[in-house]
Structures are given as C-alpha cells and as structure tokens.
Design an enzyme around this catalytic site. Structure first.
Site, PDB file in Angstrom:
ATOM      1  N   GLY A 188       0.762  -1.183   0.409  1.00 37.13           N
ATOM      2  CA  GLY A 188      -0.033   0.058   0.130  1.00 37.13           C
ATOM      3  C   GLY A 188       0.843   1.248  -0.002  1.00 37.13           C
ATOM      4  CG  ASN A 189      -0.832   4.782   1.463  1.00 34.25           C
ATOM      5  OD1 ASN A 189      -0.568   5.086   2.787  1.00 34.25           O
ATOM      6  ND2 ASN A 189      -2.047   4.742   1.234  1.00 34.25           N
ATOM      7  CB  VAL A 192      -1.597   2.718   5.502  1.00 34.57           C
ATOM      8  CG1 VAL A 192      -2.033   1.423   6.012  1.00 34.57           C
ATOM      9  CG2 VAL A 192      -2.737   3.690   5.089  1.00 34.57           C
ATOM     10  N   GLY A 193       1.596   2.361   5.757  1.00 34.87           N
ATOM     11  CA  GLY A 193       2.858   1.497   5.941  1.00 34.87           C
ATOM     12  C   GLY A 193       3.421   1.903   7.445  1.00 34.87           C
ATOM     13  CD  GLU A 210       7.221  -5.567  -1.691  1.00 35.96           C
ATOM     14  OE1 GLU A 210       7.400  -4.571  -2.669  1.00 35.96           O
ATOM     15  OE2 GLU A 210       8.178  -6.100  -1.099  1.00 35.96           O
ATOM     16  CB  CYS A 244       3.196   0.277  -6.544  1.00 39.51           C
ATOM     17  SG  CYS A 244       3.768  -1.569  -6.991  1.00 39.51           S
TER      18      CYS A 244
END
Length: 501
Positions: A188-189, A192-193, A210, A244
């Site tokens: 994800g982004n 949030v990571g 990732e 991505c």
C-alpha cells in the site's frame, strides 16, 4: 473475543499442530491455489471488471499469469529452497555439520492492495504457504468485489483454518494489527505503512512493506525517443496509471520536449485509440474519492495531451502535463493515476540531482543507448530497482527481488525471495563429543599460546568448494601422468580415456 481474535487464534492453533512442516502439505496447498485460479477465472475477471474496469485480457496478463507463474515455480523449487544450506567452516568446526535450515515463522498477516487485488494479495500468500506458515489474508476493502470473491473462494480450495480470509475496512484492519503475528506483509502507501510498522513494533513483529513513491523516468536526448515513449506510455497508463511501479514523471532536456509530446500522443492513440473512454483495455479509477484526488493534482499545471474526464464513470483520459515544476501540486505526492508530468532538466547531472533530492523511489527508469550513462545512474542514485530502456518488466523476473528502499518500502519478494522473506534462517551447528584436546584452547586459563592457536582455528575459514576443485585437478593430473606412462585405458568419473598405443 472479537472475530479477528478468533480467526488468528484458530490459525495459530492450526499452525502449532505442525501440519505445515511436511513439504507434501505445502505443495498440495499450492496446487489447490493453482486450481482455484484455473477453475474460477471467470469469477476473478468479473470482480476486476466491476472494481477497476479491467478487461478479461488485461486480467489474464496483469493478474493471473504472474500469479500462476509464482505458484508453479514454488511447486517446482520448494524442495531446493527448503533444504539445509551448507556454509563455510573454520578449522575448529571442520568435522562438524554447519548449515542454515529455513524454518516457518508462524502466522503471517497479509494485507493486500486494491490496484491489483489478486496478484498483490496472493503472490505473498504463495511465499507464506511455501515457507510453511499459516496466513491470515486481509484483502483491500476498496476493491470490494474482488475481496468478496476472495473471501468466498479461498476457503473452498485451501485449508480454511490455516489460511482464513478477513474482510472489512479500517476498523477490522486495526483490530488485526492489535494482535501478535510472526510477520506482517503489507502492500500500500507509505502513510499506512508507517502505521502498520508502528503496530507491529509493539509485538516486535518483523514487517515487509511494499510501498510506492514517485518513480522518475529520465530520457536521454540521444536515445530512440519513439521507442522510449512507446514503452513509457504502456508502463504509465496500464491499469489507468494505478500501478506502484508506473513511471511517475519524465525528466528530459528542453530540446527534446516537443518530440516527447509528439511520440507520447502517437503511442496513446495507437494503444487506446483517439477515444480511450470507449476502449475496452483502458480501465477506470477505483472510486470517486481517488478520482477527485487525481483530478486535483492537475491544478497549476498545463495539459499538453488528454485531460478529459467523466466523474460518473471515474474516467480520466491518459493525460500528459507540461509547465510542471518541483513545486507543482502533482509533484507533492505519488500520482497513482493516468497523469504524466514532463519536467525539463539540463542533462543527466541535473536529473540525478533532482532524483537524489527526493525520497528513494521504488524504481528509477532511464532510457539511453549509452551504457556508461546507465551505469552512472545506477552508481549515483538509490532505489528499489533500476530498469533501463523499458518499464514494469522487472516484476516479471522472479529471480530479482521486488521491493523498495527507504520511503518506498522494506523487504522484498517474488520467487525464492518470497520464501526467504517469510522464513527464519536458523543457524545450525552439530558437534561431536570428540577432539577435546583441540577444544581445550578456548578453556581457561587463556595463555598467549592458546590465543595464537585460537586465531588460527577460529578465524581461518575453509572454502571446501575450492579445495574440491583443487583435489579434482590434482587427481586428473595424476591420472594423465599414469596414462602417459602406461598407455592404458583409464575410467575417471564415468569418462573413458583411451590413449592409442
């Protein structure tokens, strides 16, 4: 207990039975996952059509083929990956067994993404199964149709206690992250990571992140600009720019900017016709929230190509932007949509400086005939990957680790890298209760003489591969001497050497 707690508890109890340890169980589960993909292609394609407007052929190319390839590779190579891995010894351990034994971590949480909801969720699952873990699968709620089909189908094919699916939104994900896992794999982004990593840190749980970022694309003025723009167009606008590793922006010299616009226009029309809105292989933005976010990024920039949109269909045409500066809104965040800014630089020096002044990207793209220039970009920048003269295709190479660095992520996967990422590499040394005289050098009292011997036995490593090669060469030399002296026939390692009289 909450639903999430019960699911995780059931997965951990199942893992503790030890039934994931045998390779036969893992291969059977992988084959079942392969059957799911084969049997339910239509269901998968329908869900992706509803979520992202993906065509059936697009689903096959960008979701299913890679997933099938990863499963088949894991089945074929699992025995090799899971085998003990011998390491170099020192003189003190010359008679001992010294090796690395991959072993399962335990229960893995896989949090998928919505842009390629099947591939980016189930490819990590392939690694988790191959490594012998249990796994809790949390598909993205944004791609709701795919999540629903995944929740319905996975328990029909896989061990439902060992590999449960948890659906829901932010609150369900937060509940899962409160619990202890042995590894968390998030796609994800970066915003949030960071939250995922913070939650995992409370349990000292390792993470694979990732993420993404703004992947730059430098076009050298001396390259084949037509071919470069064709490949960039494909890499940027596939899946409506929601990839991505899509090129986020182009860097080029002012002298070739107009030519770049011309070639991008030609390629867009070749791939998607002059009306992409009606073309089957051009998708849609995932939802209206992201549609509005992407449209807002165009503020302050000039549309050179495209720019058409339809909010009711979440449609944004392939769009190229000019008059873009580093202060433009479109350069402040990852675009994740069909907008391609073009920024002019004086040459490769300024391009490298521009890249290095920003967060480390997931990929750096460079198009050039000059191999020295490409190697210079490799040497003077840092990114998860570097791809020269093409876009996206490094993801198809399972022997390359796929992952980011810094703000674009940590950890990697694909092929054996998935297996290793989701395994514990256990150091094993098995000694015998013999040769105690040699071992006495490490026991008190520690005299200078003992220290000299310790330096020799402990610090001197043995390369058995080299020793074996030297021994074989010596043996062949001796055999050759014998043959030359006796004019006889000699059989060595299955080869017959005949010397005529």
């Amino acid at each position: 207990m909450s639903r999430e707690e019960l699911v995780v508890q059931r997965a951990r109890t199942s893992f503790q039975t030890g039934r994931t340890k045998p390779l036969e169980y893992r291969i059977q589960q992988l084959k079942s996952l392969l059957s799911l993909i084969s049997d339910r292609r239509t269901d998968i394609a329908d869900s992706l059509k509803k979520d992202l407007g993906k065509s059936e052929n697009g689903t096959e190319l960008f979701e299913i083929m890679k997933l099938e390839g990863e499963i088949r590779l894991a089945i074929e190579k699992l025995a090799e990956w899971a085998a003990p891995r011998p390491v170099e010894k020192n003189f003190l351990t010359i008679t001992d067994e010294v090796y690395i034994q991959p072993e399962p971590l335990g229960v893995v949480l896989i949090i998928g993404a919505w842009n390629y909801p099947w591939a980016v969720t189930l490819v990590p699952l392939v690694g988790a199964i191959a490594a012998g873990n249990a796994a809790v699968i949390k598909p993205s709620e944004v791609s709701s149709h795919s999540a629903k089909v995944m929740e319905e189908l996975l328990p029909q094919y896989l061990d439902k206690d060992m590999y449960p699916v948890v659906t829901g939104g932010v609150s369900e994900t937060q509940e899962l992250l409160k619990l202890r896992f042995d590894h968390v794999f998030y796609t994800g982004n970066s915003t949030v990571g960071k939250l995922v990593m913070e939650a995992a840190a409370r349990h000292l749980t390792p993470v694979t992140l990732e993420l993404g970022g703004k992947s730059p694309c430098y076009i050298d003025k001396n390259c084949d600009i037509a071919v470069a723009c064709r490949r960039i167009t494909w890499g940027k606008f596939v899946n409506c720019g929601q990839t991505c590793i899509a090129p986020d922006y182009i860097l080029c010299e002012p002298s070739i900017q107009s030519r770049v616009f011309e070639e991008l226009k030609r390629s867009i029309e070749e791939f998607y016709t002059d009306n992409p809105k009606t073309f089957e292989d051009y998708g849609r933005i995932i939802n209206q929230r992201h549609f509005k976010r992407v449209m807002a990024l165009m503020e302050g920039s000039t549309v050179a190509l495209g720019g058409e949109s339809d909010e009711s269909q979440c449609y944004i045409a392939p769009t190229v932007l000019k008059d873009v500066t580093c202060e433009s809104k479109v350069m402040k965040e990852e675009i994740f949509g069909p907008l391609l800014p073009v920024i002019t630089v004086s040459g490769v020096d300024e391009a490298i400086q521009f890249i290095n002044e920003r967060e480390k990207p997931l990929v750096v793209y460079v198009f050039s005939h000059d191999n020295k220039l490409i190697k210079r970009v490799i040497a003077e920048t840092s990114s998860g990957a570097l791809l020269a003269n093409d876009c996206l295709v490094h993801y198809t190479v399972s022997s390359l680790p796929f992952g980011g660095v810094g703000n674009s992520g940590m950890g990697s996967y694909l092929g054996r890298h998935s297996f290793d990422q989701l395994s514990h590499m256990r150091s094993c040394l098995i000694k015998q209760l013999k040769l105690e005289g040699v071992n006495s050098m490490r026991y008190p009292p520690h005299t200078p003489k003992k220290l000299d011997w310790a330096r020799f036995f402990l610090l001197k490593t043995l390369n058995f591969g080299r020793l074996r090669r030297l021994a074989l060469l010596a043996m062949l030399f001796v055999m050759a001497v014998i043959v030359a002296a006796s004019n006889t026939t000699v059989i060595c390692k299955g080869y017959t050497i005949k010397v005529p009289a």
